[in-house]
Design an enzyme around this catalytic site. Structure first.
Site, PDB file in Angstrom:
ATOM      1  N   LEU B  13       0.855  -1.194   0.000  1.00  0.00           N
ATOM      2  CA  LEU B  13       0.000   0.000   0.000  1.00  0.00           C
ATOM      3  C   LEU B  13       0.885   1.235   0.000  1.00  0.00           C
ATOM      4  O   LEU B  13       1.095   1.879   1.016  1.00  0.00           O
ATOM      5  CB  LEU B  13      -0.890   0.017   1.239  1.00  0.00           C
ATOM      6  CG  LEU B  13      -2.255  -0.660   1.159  1.00  0.00           C
ATOM      7  CD1 LEU B  13      -3.054  -0.350   2.409  1.00  0.00           C
ATOM      8  CD2 LEU B  13      -3.031  -0.267  -0.076  1.00  0.00           C
ATOM      9  N   HIS B  14       1.414   1.549  -1.168  1.00  0.00           N
ATOM     10  CA  HIS B  14       2.323   2.689  -1.268  1.00  0.00           C
ATOM     11  C   HIS B  14       1.515   3.985  -1.334  1.00  0.00           C
ATOM     12  O   HIS B  14       0.295   3.974  -1.218  1.00  0.00           O
ATOM     13  CB  HIS B  14       3.212   2.525  -2.492  1.00  0.00           C
ATOM     14  CG  HIS B  14       2.449   2.155  -3.716  1.00  0.00           C
ATOM     15  ND1 HIS B  14       1.783   3.078  -4.467  1.00  0.00           N
ATOM     16  CD2 HIS B  14       2.203   0.937  -4.271  1.00  0.00           C
ATOM     17  CE1 HIS B  14       1.172   2.454  -5.452  1.00  0.00           C
ATOM     18  NE2 HIS B  14       1.409   1.161  -5.356  1.00  0.00           N
ATOM     19  N   ALA B  15       2.220   5.090  -1.559  1.00  0.00           N
ATOM     20  CA  ALA B  15       1.544   6.387  -1.455  1.00  0.00           C
ATOM     21  C   ALA B  15       0.375   6.513  -2.426  1.00  0.00           C
ATOM     22  O   ALA B  15      -0.690   6.985  -2.067  1.00  0.00           O
ATOM     23  CB  ALA B  15       2.551   7.514  -1.699  1.00  0.00           C
TER      24      ALA B  15
END
Lengths: 567, 88
Positions: B13-15
């Site tokens: 769950l990156h930016a």
């Protein structure tokens, strides 16, 4: 030449870093924080819009994440809570609130997720910057007859003020090839650089006349000087400055050497003069051109194709040469845009924007080339690899356009700027990769001499440095051996006697600000190429600048070397 | 309403994914929390900082719970974002 009153712009004193504020100011600090939030949100939205245009969709989503951070009520409520409970200043509270988040992010084991701390840090820094600039604003109301005095006038600030009609300006720093000086010449604003601003006669309100051509700032001038300045200015603005030298296209020296004179374009109004001054095409469109055309709104692809397409049609049968953006020029553009929009100047994005911006630009240029002849110039070349990359990108963009059935130029000529020492050394190899060369003396000369480009005296006289002359000569010979034409678009081409030396060294294609063309044509038409060649040959043997200058003075007594560094 | 979901993106769950998740969460009126099953930590799905601090890498087990008038749809929508593979 312009008459007016001095108006000093003092550098805003950086406010002392306050950590605590008196309880009475707490409400005010909260309000400042909310204003900063709005400001940074505007900045990010603008950057995002720009990214949406090109291939920057991925980056645009990162900006989305940052916009959400600004709207994250845990964060915003957290900052306000710190202001209220700890009587912290707004910027201190931003730091106190963002630091733990940053630390926590940096502690994440996954390297990719950890890397996202950059976005958080960026948001915090933008907020702190917006908070610190808040107080130095508001001094933008300047009188209409102002001759601005400032230690440093960034191009973004000049672009903003130019639209409000300042009379002239003088700066302490910056030489006559600094971007600000070049833009001033294009906008026909008299300007002077390298002034000692510490002099006590330089007070706000003092009447003065500034003569950019001669490099003179006169304080408390006699009435006749003021009148002459006003008349001269009116003539300049009407473009009748050199009535003797009509619009004869073409230029031949007295002894028959043909010289091509092209125009450098920085500002949109310069495009009107091309026909009048008899420019044989455009040797360089500076990156500022589009931004000044539409400072408040980034033009989309169709609009840009329209702008360049019109230029291409206008100069037919000659060609338009457009220099690709390099990272510093993108920074300048962003700065112009952000100031025009009333936000503080920031340095967003860094190199990451370069790539989509370049792709977008190539698309625009290939499309505009369909209307006539367009050439693409690669800046800051140091190796053959850069040219190959651009050529490959051009091919891919062409395929992309063909796939979309959009009209494009069947081919564009690709050129390399020769403005670094590495490029001079590689001219022979570059000759096999490009269709033309353009000598960029503005950057090359200071590099040869180890000066900064923006240094006040940078290159003013140094065009005549023997080392510079030998470097230019080497580039000219290598280009000739490779059978590739070499032209120049540096400021020296529009200056006398510098231009005579360039012609003597063997250059026969010069590009300069349109306003300089009539004068340069007149000078060249009354000069013998043979003399220029002889002077150049002897100059190449000289050991010092003084010896070269002596040669120049002897050969062309009518064309004095300029005394002071000024734009 | 509670529903479990496993992070499908290879990048976690990156930016950008977090941004999408928060945007989706904000479209609902329910209160939505996401719990990191292994560590037991839970965060507000409407806070980007919260979601980023979950540090949810590929394959992390998460549990989405929503309470409010649109809790069914909310939990389902959030779970779908978490289970979204790359390239969407």
């Amino acid at each position: 030449m312009a008459a007016g009153r001095l108006y000093r712009i003092e550098p805003a004193p950086s406010p002392p870093e306050e950590n605590r504020v008196p309880p009475a100011r707490i409400g005010h600090e909260c309000e400042r924080f909310r204003r900063a939030l709005r400001l940074v949100r505007q900045q990010l939205r603008r950057i995002r819009q720009r990214l949406d245009l090109g291939a920057g969709r991925e980056r645009a989503r990162l900006i989305d994440a940052q916009l959400l951070m600004l709207g994250d009520r845990y964060f915003t409520a957290g900052v306000e809570r710190v202001i209220r409970t700890q009587s912290a200043s707004a910027s201190c509270a931003v730091r106190l609130t963002s630091d733990p988040i940053l630390r926590a992010t940096l502690a994440i084991e996954d390297a990719y997720l950890r890397d996202r701390s950059r976005e958080i840090q960026d948001v915090a820094q933008r907020l702190i910057l917006a908070l610190s600039e808040k107080r130095s604003r508001g001094q933008r109301e300047i009188p209409a007859d102002a001759i601005l005095l400032a230690e440093d006038l960034p191009i973004s600030v000049l672009a903003e003020w130019a639209t409000r009609g300042i009379r002239a300006f003088a700066t302490g720093s910056g030489g006559w090839t600094s971007h600000t000086s070049i833009l001033a010449r294009s906008l026909a604003i008299p300007a002077l650089a390298g002034l000692d601003l510490g002099h006590r006669s330089l007070q706000t309100g003092a009447p003065a006349v500034l003569d950019g051509d001669r490099g003179v700032l006169q304080i408390h001038p006699p009435t006749r000087v003021v009148l002459r300045a006003a008349q001269g200015r009116a003539r300049e603005l009407k473009g009748e400055r050199d009535p003797s030298s009509g619009s004869s296209a073409g230029c031949v020296t007295r002894d028959g050497r043909a010289i091509t004179l092209r125009a450098n374009l920085s500002a949109p109004m310069e495009a009107r003069d091309l026909r009048r001054v008899g420019a044989e095409g455009i040797g360089l469109v500076r990156s500022e051109y589009l931004a000044l055309l539409s400072p408040r709104r980034r033009l989309d692809e169709e609009a840009q194709v329209d702008v360049y397409g019109k230029l291409v049609r206008q100069v037919r049968p000659f060609s338009v040469t457009v220099r690709l953006y390099d990272p510093p020029s993108i920074q300048r553009l962003l700065a112009i845009e952000s100031t025009a929009c009333g936000a503080p100047e920031v340095q967003p994005e860094g190199l990451a924007t370069a790539e989509p911006a370049c792709w977008f630009q190539l698309r625009v240029l290939l499309r505009a080339g369909a209307f006539g002849s367009l050439r693409v110039l690669v800046p800051k070349v140091t190796s053959v690899k850069q040219i190959r990359e651009v050529r490959a990108a051009l091919e891919r963009v062409a395929e992309e356009l063909d796939g979309e059935r959009i009209a494009r130029a069947s081919s564009v000529k690709l050129g390399s700027m020769i403005e670094t020492i590495d490029a001079v050394a590689a001219v022979g190899r570059l000759a096999r990769e490009v269709d033309f060369f353009s000598l960029g003396t503005n950057d090359l000369i200071p590099e040869v001499l180890g000066q900064a480009r923006e240094h006040p005296v940078a290159q003013h006289r140094s065009m005549f440095h023997p080392g510079v002359l030998r470097t230019i000569s080497r580039a000219i010979h290598a280009a000739r051996r490779g059978n590739i034409p070499l032209e120049t678009c540096g400021e020296a081409a529009g200056q006398v006697p510098d231009v005579l030396m360039m012609v003597g060294l063997g250059l026969s294609s010069l590009s300069m600000t349109p306003r300089a063309i009539p004068r340069i044509r007149a000078v060249l038409q009354s000069t013998d190429w043979a003399t220029a060649r002889r002077v150049a040959e002897r100059a190449l043997q000289c050991r010092t600048i003084r010896q070269v200058e002596e040669l120049v003075r002897e050969a062309w007594p009518d064309h004095p070397l300029r005394a002071a560094p000024c734009p | 309403m509670e529903r479990s979901a496993k992070v499908a993106s290879k990048l976690g769950l990156h930016a950008r994914a977090s941004a999408r998740l928060v945007q989706v969460a904000n479209a609902y009126r329910s209160r939505i929390t996401i719990r990191h099953v292994a560590s037991g930590r839970s965060v507000d799905a409407k806070s980007i900082f919260g979601v980023m601090m979950l540090a949810a890498t590929a394959g992390t087990e998460l549990s989405v719970s929503a309470s409010g008038i649109d809790e069914l749809a909310a939990a389902e929508a959030i779970a779908r974002v978490i289970e979204e593979p790359d390239g969407v």
